[in-house]
Motif scaffolding. Structure first.
Motif, PDB file in Angstrom:
ATOM      1  N   ASP A  81       0.825  -1.198   0.000  1.00 22.45           N
ATOM      2  CA  ASP A  81       0.000   0.000   0.000  1.00 22.45           C
ATOM      3  C   ASP A  81       0.867   1.259   0.000  1.00 22.45           C
ATOM      4  N   LEU A  82       1.926   1.255   0.805  1.00 20.31           N
ATOM      5  CA  LEU A  82       2.835   2.406   0.855  1.00 20.31           C
ATOM      6  C   LEU A  82       3.498   2.624  -0.507  1.00 20.31           C
ATOM      7  N   TYR A  83       3.935   1.532  -1.150  1.00 21.50           N
ATOM      8  CA  TYR A  83       4.563   1.654  -2.469  1.00 21.50           C
ATOM      9  C   TYR A  83       3.573   2.225  -3.491  1.00 21.50           C
ATOM     10  N   ARG A  84       2.330   1.722  -3.466  1.00 20.15           N
ATOM     11  CA  ARG A  84       1.318   2.223  -4.392  1.00 20.15           C
ATOM     12  C   ARG A  84       1.046   3.703  -4.174  1.00 20.15           C
ATOM     13  N   ARG A  85       0.928   4.095  -2.920  1.00 18.24           N
ATOM     14  CA  ARG A  85       0.680   5.511  -2.619  1.00 18.24           C
ATOM     15  C   ARG A  85       1.873   6.380  -3.012  1.00 18.24           C
ATOM     16  N   THR A  86       3.083   5.879  -2.774  1.00 15.01           N
ATOM     17  CA  THR A  86       4.286   6.640  -3.138  1.00 15.01           C
ATOM     18  C   THR A  86       4.364   6.834  -4.650  1.00 15.01           C
ATOM     19  N   GLU A  87       4.083   5.782  -5.393  1.00 18.77           N
ATOM     20  CA  GLU A  87       4.121   5.903  -6.860  1.00 18.77           C
ATOM     21  C   GLU A  87       3.035   6.849  -7.361  1.00 18.77           C
ATOM     22  N   ALA A  88       1.838   6.793  -6.742  1.00 19.55           N
ATOM     23  CA  ALA A  88       0.768   7.713  -7.127  1.00 19.55           C
ATOM     24  C   ALA A  88       1.158   9.157  -6.801  1.00 19.55           C
ATOM     25  N   ALA A  91       3.596  10.326  -9.407  1.00 21.30           N
ATOM     26  CA  ALA A  91       2.904  10.635 -10.663  1.00 21.30           C
ATOM     27  C   ALA A  91       2.207  11.995 -10.575  1.00 21.30           C
ATOM     28  N   ARG A  92       1.559  12.261  -9.442  1.00 17.54           N
ATOM     29  CA  ARG A  92       0.919  13.576  -9.257  1.00 17.54           C
ATOM     30  C   ARG A  92       1.962  14.681  -9.246  1.00 17.54           C
ATOM     31  N   GLU A  93       3.078  14.429  -8.563  1.00 16.06           N
ATOM     32  CA  GLU A  93       4.150  15.424  -8.493  1.00 16.06           C
ATOM     33  C   GLU A  93       4.718  15.691  -9.891  1.00 16.06           C
ATOM     34  N   ALA A  94       4.902  14.649 -10.690  1.00 11.15           N
ATOM     35  CA  ALA A  94       5.419  14.827 -12.053  1.00 11.15           C
ATOM     36  C   ALA A  94       4.447  15.642 -12.894  1.00 11.15           C
ATOM     37  N   GLU A  95       3.146  15.386 -12.705  1.00 10.28           N
ATOM     38  CA  GLU A  95       2.140  16.144 -13.468  1.00 10.28           C
ATOM     39  C   GLU A  95       2.127  17.609 -13.050  1.00 10.28           C
ATOM     40  N   ILE A  96       2.207  17.848 -11.764  1.00 10.82           N
ATOM     41  CA  ILE A  96       2.145  19.236 -11.265  1.00 10.82           C
ATOM     42  C   ILE A  96       3.412  20.011 -11.631  1.00 10.82           C
ATOM     43  N   MET A  97       4.579  19.385 -11.509  1.00  5.47           N
ATOM     44  CA  MET A  97       5.850  20.093 -11.666  1.00  5.47           C
ATOM     45  C   MET A  97       6.469  19.904 -13.066  1.00  5.47           C
ATOM     46  N   LYS A  98       5.683  19.497 -14.050  1.00  2.00           N
ATOM     47  CA  LYS A  98       6.250  19.218 -15.374  1.00  2.00           C
ATOM     48  C   LYS A  98       6.848  20.459 -16.038  1.00  2.00           C
ATOM     49  N   ASP A  99       6.380  21.671 -15.682  1.00  2.00           N
ATOM     50  CA  ASP A  99       6.872  22.890 -16.305  1.00  2.00           C
ATOM     51  C   ASP A  99       8.057  23.504 -15.569  1.00  2.00           C
ATOM     52  N   VAL A 100       8.477  22.942 -14.451  1.00  2.00           N
ATOM     53  CA  VAL A 100       9.586  23.488 -13.657  1.00  2.00           C
ATOM     54  C   VAL A 100      10.882  22.832 -14.135  1.00  2.00           C
ATOM     55  N   ASP A 101      11.856  23.682 -14.548  1.00  2.00           N
ATOM     56  CA  ASP A 101      13.138  23.162 -15.020  1.00  2.00           C
ATOM     57  C   ASP A 101      13.984  22.692 -13.850  1.00  2.00           C
ATOM     58  N   GLY A 102      14.636  21.565 -13.988  1.00  2.00           N
ATOM     59  CA  GLY A 102      15.538  21.052 -12.974  1.00  2.00           C
ATOM     60  C   GLY A 102      14.864  20.317 -11.827  1.00  2.00           C
ATOM     61  N   TRP A 103      13.568  20.162 -11.899  1.00  2.00           N
ATOM     62  CA  TRP A 103      12.838  19.461 -10.820  1.00  2.00           C
ATOM     63  C   TRP A 103      12.965  17.963 -11.012  1.00  2.00           C
ATOM     64  N   LYS A 104      13.411  17.283  -9.978  1.00  2.00           N
ATOM     65  CA  LYS A 104      13.546  15.829 -10.037  1.00  2.00           C
ATOM     66  C   LYS A 104      12.397  15.210  -9.230  1.00  2.00           C
ATOM     67  N   VAL A 105      11.610  14.413  -9.880  1.00  2.00           N
ATOM     68  CA  VAL A 105      10.429  13.800  -9.248  1.00  2.00           C
ATOM     69  C   VAL A 105      10.880  12.779  -8.220  1.00  2.00           C
ATOM     70  N   GLY A 106      10.300  12.846  -7.015  1.00  2.00           N
ATOM     71  CA  GLY A 106      10.566  11.884  -5.961  1.00  2.00           C
ATOM     72  C   GLY A 106      11.772  12.220  -5.111  1.00  2.00           C
ATOM     73  N   GLU A 107      12.532  13.253  -5.490  1.00  2.00           N
ATOM     74  CA  GLU A 107      13.703  13.628  -4.705  1.00  2.00           C
ATOM     75  C   GLU A 107      13.249  14.428  -3.495  1.00  2.00           C
ATOM     76  N   SER A 108      13.880  14.177  -2.369  1.00  2.00           N
ATOM     77  CA  SER A 108      13.485  14.854  -1.138  1.00  2.00           C
ATOM     78  C   SER A 108      13.912  16.311  -1.180  1.00  2.00           C
ATOM     79  N   VAL A 109      13.107  17.174  -0.635  1.00  2.00           N
ATOM     80  CA  VAL A 109      13.464  18.586  -0.549  1.00  2.00           C
ATOM     81  C   VAL A 109      14.313  18.865   0.680  1.00  2.00           C
ATOM     82  N   TYR A 110      14.511  17.858   1.506  1.00  2.00           N
ATOM     83  CA  TYR A 110      15.322  17.999   2.700  1.00  2.00           C
ATOM     84  C   TYR A 110      16.726  17.482   2.423  1.00  2.00           C
TER      85      TYR A 110
END
Length: 131
Positions: A81-88, A91-110
């Motif tokens: 369940d955790l893996y499924r939620r993380t992948e979802a 996917a949402r993060e990739a859709e939202i941040m697709k226009d931001v240059d240099g953004w790496k999906v799934g990378e921690s901001v910390y």
């Protein structure tokens, strides 16, 4: 009126005998029978309580061991369940941040690179208290 100096005496042959004995029927069982009955009922009650306590203890033990045996299954299900939620979320993060240059999906901001998943334990008590 009686004459002076003479005493009243019983008739010759005496008075008739007074019947003072009461003939009452017995009412209920004797004290020994009542005591034996109460003792038997109490003994049976304590026997049933002891049997109930043993059954309760066995059910608690069975419940505990069923939980112990279900932990790996539940942990695997939680991990899926955790893996499924993380992948979802990725996917949402990739859709939202697709226009931001240099953004790496799934990378921690910390700045911490460690991933921590809280472990789950099953504590087996030495002696289980019954309520």
């Amino acid at each position: 009126m009686a004459q002076r100096g003479t005493q009243d005496l019983p008739p010759s042959g005496g008075y008739a005998q007074v019947k003072y004995r009461r003939y009452l029927p017995k009412r209920g069982p004797s004290g020994a029978v009542i005591f034996a009955g109460i003792t038997a009922i109490c003994t049976y009650g304590f026997y049933q309580v002891a049997r109930g306590n043993l059954e309760k203890k066995e059910l608690a033990r069975e419940n505990l061991w069923s939980r112990i045996h279900l932990v790996p299954l539940l942990t695997a299900e939680a991990d899926r369940d955790l893996y499924r939620r993380t992948e979802a979320a990725k996917a949402r993060e990739a859709e939202i941040m697709k226009d931001v240059d240099g953004w790496k999906v799934g990378e921690s901001v910390y700045n911490n690179t460690k991933y921590f998943n809280a472990p789950s334990y099953v504590i087996v008590p030495e002696q289980q208290k019954s309520e």
